[in-house]
Scaffold this active site. Structure first.
Site, PDB file in Angstrom:
ATOM      1  CG  ASP A  10      -1.718   1.253   1.437  1.00 51.51           C
ATOM      2  OD1 ASP A  10      -2.290   1.848   0.582  1.00 51.51           O
ATOM      3  OD2 ASP A  10      -1.814   1.626   2.795  1.00 51.51           O
ATOM      4  CG  ASP A  12      -1.827   7.803   0.499  1.00 50.28           C
ATOM      5  OD1 ASP A  12      -0.799   7.848  -0.183  1.00 50.28           O
ATOM      6  OD2 ASP A  12      -2.787   8.339   0.036  1.00 50.28           O
ATOM      7  CG  ASP A 220      -2.348   2.342   6.289  1.00 47.66           C
ATOM      8  OD1 ASP A 220      -2.671   2.067   5.216  1.00 47.66           O
ATOM      9  OD2 ASP A 220      -2.601   3.475   6.968  1.00 47.66           O
TER      10      ASP A 220
END
Ligand SMILES: [Mg+2]
Length: 280
Positions: A10, A12, A220
């Site tokens: 991922d 961001d 996250d």
């Protein structure tokens, strides 16, 4: 022959700092992986236009997954025609890429939102309702970056005025064959795609390219969950506020970082490198 490794990540809040969008703290681990010729596949809710810029900054020429699994972009020649054949998906030629499209066209998602606002008192605002200046303000991106973030093809990031309305939005989306998923900053409206499905397809292609592979996945937020389920070595990167994401049934071997964002990224890659499982 030893297993080859592939990293799915991922952006961001994971490879990029949640506030500054810097990847500096991940540089040492990225360098190590590059030396070992480990492909790093970006797997993000960002658009193609944004992801291209970041891939260039990172000097990555590997395929990338955009807009929450809406599409996989592959440079021609990266996989041979034989490897691509029988993948179950026929890539389309789009600009400089071969594209495997898994999502629905953006205008269909926008139409759904507009209908929802008309039919229900649902106060929801998407990127499509914002000028780039406003996207820049709510995301912390520069104006130029916000313009790239607005070039959406398969995913609409939204904010609800009343977060309790997410249930209604979710239910109506499901009825329309769409999905609502939480990212780090926004909720995302998509077609019936997710990061996991895209990762599964790429893993299949990498197996054709390399033979046996072991994949490492880092994320996250809730929208990373389908990706983390697909990889052998899943990593949950800590959030800056220290608040863990609530995810149902985490894989047993998940590595949870102590550090947040790109520093956590380096921590996790080093952890797996030291474990000996990432030998190439
Ligand atoms: Mg994230």
């Amino acid at each position: 022959m030893a297993n080859r490794f592939v990293v799915f990540t991922d952006l961001d809040g994971t490879l990029l700092d949640a506030e500054t969008y810097s990847f500096q703290a991940a540089q040492p681990a990225l360098e190590k992986l590059k030396k070992k010729q480990v492909p790093v596949v970006l797997c993000t809710s960002k658009t193609r236009a944004e992801t291209e810029v970041i891939a260039r900054q990172l000097d990555l020429k590997h395929p990338f997954i955009v807009e929450n699994g809406g599409a996989i972009f592959i440079s021609p020649g990266y996989f041979t025609p034989e490897q691509l054949k029988n993948s179950g998906y026929k890539p389309k030629r789009k600009g400089n890429y071969l594209v495997i499209e898994l999502g629905l066209p953006y205008r269909q998602l926008r139409q759904f939102l507009v209908n929802m606002r008309k039919s229900f008192p649902l106060k929801v605002k998407g990127f499509g309702d914002c000028r780039p200046e406003e996207i820049a303000r709510i995301t912390g991106l520069s104006l130029g970056e916000a313009r790239l973030a607005a070039r959406r093809e398969y995913d609409e990031p939204c904010q609800l005025e009343d977060s309790a309305q997410i249930r209604l939005l979710r239910q109506k989306a499901r009825e329309a064959g769409l999905k609502v998923v939480r990212g780090g900053r926004f909720i995302h409206l998509t077609g019936n795609n997710d990061k996991g499905r895209a990762v599964r397809i790429l893993k299949k292609l990498y197996r054709r390219k390399f033979g046996q592979i072991i994949s490492l996945g880092l994320g996250d937020a809730a929208n990373d969950w389908p990706m983390l389920k697909e990889v052998e070595l899943p990593v949950l990167v800590a959030r800056p506020d220290g608040q863990p994401v609530v995810l149902k049934k985490l894989p047993e071997n998940i590595y949870k970082t102590k550090k947040a964002g790109p520093a956590g990224w380096t921590e996790a890659v080093n952890y797996w490198l030291k474990s000996g499982q990432l030998e190439v």
